[in-house]
Design a protein around this motif. Structure first.
Motif, PDB file in Angstrom:
ATOM      1  N   MET A   1       5.986  -7.621  -4.578  1.00  0.00           N
ATOM      2  CA  MET A   1       5.164  -6.621  -4.120  1.00  0.00           C
ATOM      3  C   MET A   1       5.785  -5.846  -2.755  1.00  0.00           C
ATOM      4  O   MET A   1       6.484  -6.653  -2.260  1.00  0.00           O
ATOM      5  CB  MET A   1       3.791  -7.297  -3.571  1.00  0.00           C
ATOM      6  CG  MET A   1       2.848  -6.247  -3.202  1.00  0.00           C
ATOM      7  SD  MET A   1       1.557  -6.901  -2.564  1.00  0.00           S
ATOM      8  CE  MET A   1       1.003  -8.381  -3.447  1.00  0.00           C
ATOM      9  N   ALA A   2       5.676  -4.689  -3.020  1.00  0.00           N
ATOM     10  CA  ALA A   2       6.353  -3.584  -2.158  1.00  0.00           C
ATOM     11  C   ALA A   2       5.946  -4.141  -0.642  1.00  0.00           C
ATOM     12  O   ALA A   2       6.378  -3.869   0.607  1.00  0.00           O
ATOM     13  CB  ALA A   2       6.242  -2.414  -2.205  1.00  0.00           C
ATOM     14  N   SER A   3       4.697  -4.371  -0.399  1.00  0.00           N
ATOM     15  CA  SER A   3       4.070  -4.560   0.917  1.00  0.00           C
ATOM     16  C   SER A   3       4.464  -5.728   1.598  1.00  0.00           C
ATOM     17  O   SER A   3       4.368  -5.895   2.828  1.00  0.00           O
ATOM     18  CB  SER A   3       2.441  -4.737   0.952  1.00  0.00           C
ATOM     19  OG  SER A   3       1.924  -5.659  -0.047  1.00  0.00           O
TER      20      SER A   3
ATOM     21  N   GLN B   1      -3.363  -2.714   6.501  1.00  0.00           N
ATOM     22  CA  GLN B   1      -4.669  -2.690   6.162  1.00  0.00           C
ATOM     23  C   GLN B   1      -5.204  -2.231   7.378  1.00  0.00           C
ATOM     24  O   GLN B   1      -5.331  -2.959   8.444  1.00  0.00           O
ATOM     25  CB  GLN B   1      -5.200  -3.859   5.429  1.00  0.00           C
ATOM     26  CG  GLN B   1      -6.551  -3.699   4.951  1.00  0.00           C
ATOM     27  CD  GLN B   1      -6.895  -4.986   4.239  1.00  0.00           C
ATOM     28  OE1 GLN B   1      -6.699  -6.103   4.491  1.00  0.00           O
ATOM     29  NE2 GLN B   1      -8.000  -4.854   3.110  1.00  0.00           N
ATOM     30  N   ARG B   2      -6.471  -1.396   7.187  1.00  0.00           N
ATOM     31  CA  ARG B   2      -7.207  -0.963   8.450  1.00  0.00           C
ATOM     32  C   ARG B   2      -8.519  -1.671   8.038  1.00  0.00           C
ATOM     33  O   ARG B   2      -8.699  -2.357   7.170  1.00  0.00           O
ATOM     34  CB  ARG B   2      -7.460   0.671   8.108  1.00  0.00           C
ATOM     35  CG  ARG B   2      -6.255   1.578   8.100  1.00  0.00           C
ATOM     36  CD  ARG B   2      -5.662   1.812   9.297  1.00  0.00           C
ATOM     37  NE  ARG B   2      -6.827   2.582  10.137  1.00  0.00           N
ATOM     38  CZ  ARG B   2      -6.883   2.506  11.574  1.00  0.00           C
ATOM     39  NH1 ARG B   2      -5.845   1.786  12.026  1.00  0.00           N
ATOM     40  NH2 ARG B   2      -7.733   3.000  12.073  1.00  0.00           N
TER      41      ARG B   2
ATOM     42  N   PRO C   1      -5.298   3.282  -1.000  1.00  0.00           N
ATOM     43  CA  PRO C   1      -6.351   2.590  -1.590  1.00  0.00           C
ATOM     44  C   PRO C   1      -5.759   0.920  -1.641  1.00  0.00           C
ATOM     45  O   PRO C   1      -6.740   0.134  -1.591  1.00  0.00           O
ATOM     46  CB  PRO C   1      -6.735   2.836  -2.785  1.00  0.00           C
ATOM     47  CG  PRO C   1      -5.793   3.742  -3.259  1.00  0.00           C
ATOM     48  CD  PRO C   1      -4.920   4.281  -1.995  1.00  0.00           C
ATOM     49  N   ASP C   2      -4.609   0.724  -1.529  1.00  0.00           N
ATOM     50  CA  ASP C   2      -4.076  -0.607  -1.560  1.00  0.00           C
ATOM     51  C   ASP C   2      -2.842  -0.751  -0.642  1.00  0.00           C
ATOM     52  O   ASP C   2      -2.271   0.523  -0.374  1.00  0.00           O
ATOM     53  CB  ASP C   2      -3.870  -1.190  -2.949  1.00  0.00           C
ATOM     54  CG  ASP C   2      -3.042  -0.254  -3.914  1.00  0.00           C
ATOM     55  OD1 ASP C   2      -1.924   0.057  -3.378  1.00  0.00           O
ATOM     56  OD2 ASP C   2      -3.306   0.111  -4.932  1.00  0.00           O
TER      57      ASP C   2
ATOM     58  N   SER D   1      -8.756   0.297   3.728  1.00  0.00           N
ATOM     59  CA  SER D   1      -7.943   0.939   3.302  1.00  0.00           C
ATOM     60  C   SER D   1      -6.568   0.889   3.890  1.00  0.00           C
ATOM     61  O   SER D   1      -6.438  -0.220   4.751  1.00  0.00           O
ATOM     62  CB  SER D   1      -7.920   2.538   3.741  1.00  0.00           C
ATOM     63  OG  SER D   1      -8.291   2.865   4.892  1.00  0.00           O
ATOM     64  N   PHE D   2      -5.446   1.486   3.549  1.00  0.00           N
ATOM     65  CA  PHE D   2      -4.137   1.034   4.121  1.00  0.00           C
ATOM     66  C   PHE D   2      -3.409   2.337   4.691  1.00  0.00           C
ATOM     67  O   PHE D   2      -3.582   3.248   4.334  1.00  0.00           O
ATOM     68  CB  PHE D   2      -3.258   0.513   2.768  1.00  0.00           C
ATOM     69  CG  PHE D   2      -3.446  -1.007   2.531  1.00  0.00           C
ATOM     70  CD1 PHE D   2      -2.961  -2.101   2.950  1.00  0.00           C
ATOM     71  CD2 PHE D   2      -4.546  -1.201   1.614  1.00  0.00           C
ATOM     72  CE1 PHE D   2      -3.271  -3.390   2.722  1.00  0.00           C
ATOM     73  CE2 PHE D   2      -4.997  -2.486   1.549  1.00  0.00           C
ATOM     74  CZ  PHE D   2      -4.262  -3.551   2.039  1.00  0.00           C
ATOM     75  N   GLU D   3      -2.436   1.647   5.755  1.00  0.00           N
ATOM     76  CA  GLU D   3      -1.942   2.929   6.541  1.00  0.00           C
ATOM     77  C   GLU D   3      -0.565   2.531   6.949  1.00  0.00           C
ATOM     78  O   GLU D   3      -0.247   1.334   7.092  1.00  0.00           O
ATOM     79  CB  GLU D   3      -2.729   3.181   7.619  1.00  0.00           C
ATOM     80  CG  GLU D   3      -2.190   4.117   8.709  1.00  0.00           C
ATOM     81  CD  GLU D   3      -3.232   4.482   9.761  1.00  0.00           C
ATOM     82  OE1 GLU D   3      -4.307   5.032   9.580  1.00  0.00           O
ATOM     83  OE2 GLU D   3      -2.926   4.027  10.897  1.00  0.00           O
TER      84      GLU D   3
END
Length: 182
Positions: free
Chosen positions: A1-3, A81-82, A162-163, A86-88
């Motif tokens: 997974m990239a995150s 994750q906010r 969104p992810d 949501s993600f930032e």
């Protein structure tokens, strides 16, 4: 997974800095929060930060830092994750330009890359910004601020994803845009 290639909150601020600013290292705060029932009791982000400030006199900025680190350490929040889910992703760098010129240059790079003009461009603020709307409610925010010696710090934030699947990809793309400033 990239995150997984995106660092946690704790990667950006060392434990020594947290201890110097709050009187305790992160792990001590984490243990106190666990003892108070924060994770098990499902405390909200606001409840944790308020507890740190009101009950222990932690500076609000540092309370936010400890809160996010705690949430990430306990699996309540993933890196990037906010609070709203949501993600930032954000990137910054210093450039040899004055802040307004730096933002103009950065906005031009982002506009060319995205193929869209900024929805809002505020060059007169203390920290100038340009906001670019994207599909699905996502956005890119370009910002700049003064640095010593006539330089500027410029930053890009890609928000409301969104992810967390594209975090690493988005950060790499934004780093390329910053590199175009020279």
């Amino acid at each position: 997974m990239a995150s997984e290639t995106v660092g946690s909150n704790a990667d950006g601020v060392g434990d020594d800095a947290v201890a110097a600013a709050t009187g305790q290292p992160r792990e001590a705060w984490f243990a106190r929060l666990d003892e108070a029932g924060a994770a098990a009791g499902g405390w909200t982000h606001k409840a944790v930060a308020t507890w740190l400030v009101a009950e222990h006199g932690v500076d609000p900025w540092w309370a936010q830092n400890v809160t996010v680190a705690y949430e990430q350490a306990r699996g309540i929040r993933r890196p990037g994750q906010r609070q709203d889910g949501s993600f930032e992703a954000s990137v910054t760098r210093s450039v040899d330009l004055e802040k307004t010129a730096a933002l103009r240059s950065l906005a031009a790079v982002v506009e060319a890359a995205l193929g869209t003009a900024p929805l809002a461009l505020n060059l007169t603020a203390k920290h100038p910004t340009a906001r670019f709307p994207l599909d699905g409610g996502e956005f890119v925010l370009a910002s700049s601020s003064d640095r010593p010696g006539g330089r500027a710090s410029v930053g890009l934030t890609w928000g409301r994803m969104p992810d967390g699947e594209r975090l690493a990809e988005v950060k790499a793309r934004m780093r390329e845009w910053l590199a175009e400033l020279g």
